[in-house]
Design an enzyme around this catalytic site. Sequence first.
Site, mmCIF file in Angstrom:
data_model
loop_
_atom_site.group_PDB
_atom_site.id
_atom_site.type_symbol
_atom_site.label_atom_id
_atom_site.label_comp_id
_atom_site.label_asym_id
_atom_site.label_seq_id
_atom_site.Cartn_x
_atom_site.Cartn_y
_atom_site.Cartn_z
ATOM 1 N N CYS A 1 -75.436 -12.666 3.007
ATOM 2 C CA CYS A 1 -75.444 -13.106 1.618
ATOM 3 C C CYS A 1 -75.035 -12.019 0.650
ATOM 4 O O CYS A 1 -74.775 -10.877 1.016
ATOM 5 C CB CYS A 1 -76.832 -13.626 1.247
ATOM 6 N N ASN A 21 -80.362 -9.492 0.921
ATOM 7 C CA ASN A 21 -79.198 -9.416 1.806
ATOM 8 C C ASN A 21 -79.571 -8.560 3.010
ATOM 9 O O ASN A 21 -79.979 -7.412 2.863
ATOM 10 C CB ASN A 21 -78.019 -8.797 1.061
ATOM 11 N N TYR A 59 -64.369 -5.978 7.405
ATOM 12 C CA TYR A 59 -64.245 -7.420 7.202
ATOM 13 C C TYR A 59 -65.052 -7.987 6.041
ATOM 14 O O TYR A 59 -64.518 -8.734 5.226
ATOM 15 C CB TYR A 59 -64.652 -8.136 8.498
#
Length: 475
Positions: A8, A111, A255
């Site tokens: 998140c 997160n 990524y």
Amino acid sequence: MSSLHEECGVFGVYSKSNYPIAKTVYYGLYALQHRGQESAGIVVNDDGVFFSHKDLGLVNDVFSKEDLEKMPEGSLAVGHVRYGTTGDTNRSNCQPLEVNHMKGKLALAHNGNLSNAYELRSELELNGAIFHTTTDTEVIAYIITLERLKAHSIEEAVKNAMNKLDGAYSLVMMSATKLIAARDPHGFRPLCYGITKDGTYIVSSESCGLAATGASFIRDIDPGEIVVIDKDGVHSDKTHCGSKPRRSCIFEYIYFARPDSIIDGVSVHASRVKAGELLAQAHPVDADVVVGVPDSGLDAALGFSRATGIPYGIGLLKNKYIGRTFISPGQADREDKVRIKLSPIRETLEGKRIVLIDDSIVRGTTSGQIVNLVREAGAKEVHMRISSPPFLNPCYYGTDIDSKENLIACHHSISDIATMIGVDSLGYLPIDKLKELVGNNDYCSACFDGNYPTAVPSHTNKSRFESKLSERKDK
């Protein structure tokens, strides 16, 4: 597991005065949408009264213009976008999580993944705690609340709670009067803050969230640091800084993060371009054009092209209107989803020897479908280069690689993988080159080398309730 997902993105705002603050959070979450596409939520603090709106879906699906206009003006707000690596996909797991306790209110966005979540949750349940979600975030909220009942301030409670938490957590929290940000001592997940021209403070998972709201970057929050923003300004507690070795997630650079973000002083775009250059050195090939797989393969493809002199070409076009809400009625349709998301550009590919650059191969299914698209467009040869090493181990810190079962590199050699996905050659980024992507930062590469910074969790199922259900079915 055809592709990787990260848990998140978190966002927080502190203003000196009330204004339509939900719109600022909305813009920040929009910029962080790549970090989670399953749910979104905003909690606004209007003079100590919390108002929230959260639901499943993308940011622009969850928040209509009318939804934002219904939310009150406020001086404090927190927001969250989620991809659930821990817990089910349902509305009860949407964040920010709200808590009412004897000493006030708390709204929390998280997160990462705790590596000791199962043990902590079991202990809490045995002492009578009742959980309403299946997320690590509720475990964190419980522990902070218990500490708050004994502490003089919310920041003291967070500091004490950090003694019990292990694993990855970047937190943005809101009490009645304060905005609090905290990053775990390893610094697995990014977190930074900035300020707008009118003096409004912004906390964001990535610097791209600051830019989207017109805030100037101040700095990254240090691993182990707690930053408190209130009417008296910004305060920092570094009690936990240096208590554990720094281990930023290397895959943020490869990524997860947006290429325009800067994490711990390192440009994500520059890091990916460097990965492409290193790939060119490690796995050169005679070819006519270098093509990146959108989106995260594009920067590495540019680096490969620069290092080799092979022209860079746009060979795959991404349909930007397909999100995670795209519905596939049957297996055949799911297998064709790549055709809907990506379109080959025949003029670039036909009759050419192609170097195809992507960030990773997880299960191999998607890679094979992309290669097939390029072949069908007339490519003469396809040489795939991957800007990360092979995935060989589970991740316990916020990435949805929870076992070796579906990792193709755990069961097949590189030459076998090349045959399976249909390429003429295959090369991965050498693991000893990772350090060149992140400057002087220490990083976690456990998913590649198995060197975990924390104890490996004794219970590794992403959803403990899913696990219990499976056990019942087995019986």
